[in-house]
Design a protein around this motif. Structure first.
Motif, mmCIF file in Angstrom:
data_model
loop_
_atom_site.group_PDB
_atom_site.id
_atom_site.type_symbol
_atom_site.label_atom_id
_atom_site.label_comp_id
_atom_site.label_asym_id
_atom_site.label_seq_id
_atom_site.Cartn_x
_atom_site.Cartn_y
_atom_site.Cartn_z
ATOM 1 N N PRO A 19 -12.754 49.527 169.532
ATOM 2 C CA PRO A 19 -11.983 50.168 168.602
ATOM 3 C C PRO A 19 -11.475 51.529 169.095
ATOM 4 O O PRO A 19 -10.168 51.660 168.818
ATOM 5 C CB PRO A 19 -13.000 50.289 168.033
ATOM 6 C CG PRO A 19 -13.597 50.170 168.382
ATOM 7 C CD PRO A 19 -14.451 49.247 169.842
ATOM 8 N N ARG A 64 -14.005 39.287 160.747
ATOM 9 C CA ARG A 64 -14.440 40.152 160.263
ATOM 10 C C ARG A 64 -14.257 41.091 161.905
ATOM 11 O O ARG A 64 -14.363 42.317 161.321
ATOM 12 C CB ARG A 64 -15.086 40.434 159.398
ATOM 13 C CG ARG A 64 -15.123 40.344 158.170
ATOM 14 C CD ARG A 64 -16.768 40.179 157.493
ATOM 15 N NE ARG A 64 -17.374 39.623 157.675
ATOM 16 C CZ ARG A 64 -18.541 38.347 157.860
ATOM 17 N NH1 ARG A 64 -17.053 37.510 156.272
ATOM 18 N NH2 ARG A 64 -19.310 38.040 157.388
ATOM 19 N N ARG A 66 -11.907 43.917 163.027
ATOM 20 C CA ARG A 66 -13.158 45.606 163.398
ATOM 21 C C ARG A 66 -12.615 45.992 164.853
ATOM 22 O O ARG A 66 -13.336 46.605 164.711
ATOM 23 C CB ARG A 66 -14.070 45.262 162.375
ATOM 24 C CG ARG A 66 -14.235 45.380 160.780
ATOM 25 C CD ARG A 66 -15.736 45.754 160.451
ATOM 26 N NE ARG A 66 -16.379 44.788 160.781
ATOM 27 C CZ ARG A 66 -17.999 43.948 160.178
ATOM 28 N NH1 ARG A 66 -17.741 44.841 160.511
ATOM 29 N NH2 ARG A 66 -18.190 42.848 160.830
#
Length: 191
Positions: free
Chosen positions: A137, A98, A102
């Motif tokens: 990100p 995960r 992400r």
């Protein structure tokens, strides 16, 4: 054992044949100076060039790119396997997956496996460097190779340092500059 025997036979037949890549490389000081993995990669590339149906130029370039990426990773500590990351971070495999999805962990696909570059971890605190976790990100790519090159390539705007070197220092001015560069990553900017 059968695989090792097959690889040994291929090495002897393709690389060590008279006039083959191994013999040619023994006369080239630049080739002799390579580390073991680079030397083996270079010999394999030279052997492919000698084949009746050699690799296409794009395939050779891809191999050289993968070789350069492997060298870059090795020069910055190498990689961890998922089980090692799970132990280091005290997380289960699902939690690691995960985080990777992400963009909170930098991952490099290698065949059917995923590897995690070691430089992204603060080994003393057993965590991902917080600044890196916040930065990933912002990079406008899902390519682990592109992210890796951004993080490990020296940058003149950062006094010749690579972003990864500065992220672990957590200096506010350096973090601002790296954040700005990450936001610009992959975009054409006019000067």
């Amino acid at each position: 054992m059968a695989l090792l025997r097959r690889v040994s036979q291929l090495m002897a037949h393709k690389l060590a044949a008279p006039g083959g890549p191994l013999q040619q490389a023994s006369h080239d000081p630049a080739t002799l100076a390579l580390d073991d993995l680079s030397l083996l990669s270079e010999l394999v590339i030279q052997a492919w060039r000698r084949e009746e149906r050699p690799l296409e130029r794009e395939q050779l370039l891809r191999l050289r790119g993968e070789q350069a990426l492997a060298q870059l990773l090795e020069s910055h500590g190498g990689c961890l396997r998922p089980a090692e990351v799970a132990e280091l971070l005290s997380l289960k495999d699902d939690a690691i997956r995960r985080r990777r999805e992400r963009k909170r962990l930098l991952a490099m696909p290698r065949g059917k496996h995923t590897l995690y570059p070691l430089f992204q971890f603060d080994l003393e605190k057993r965590q991902v460097w917080p600044a890196l976790e916040a930065l990933l990100p912002l990079l406008d790519t899902d390519s682990g190779a592109a992210q890796l090159r951004f993080l490990l390539s020296p940058d003149g705007d950062l006094d010749g340092c690579a972003p990864a070197e500065l992220l672990c220092r957590e200096e506010p001015t350096a973090l601002e500059a790296i954040t700005r560069k990450a936001q610009q990553f992959g975009r054409q900017l006019a000067r």
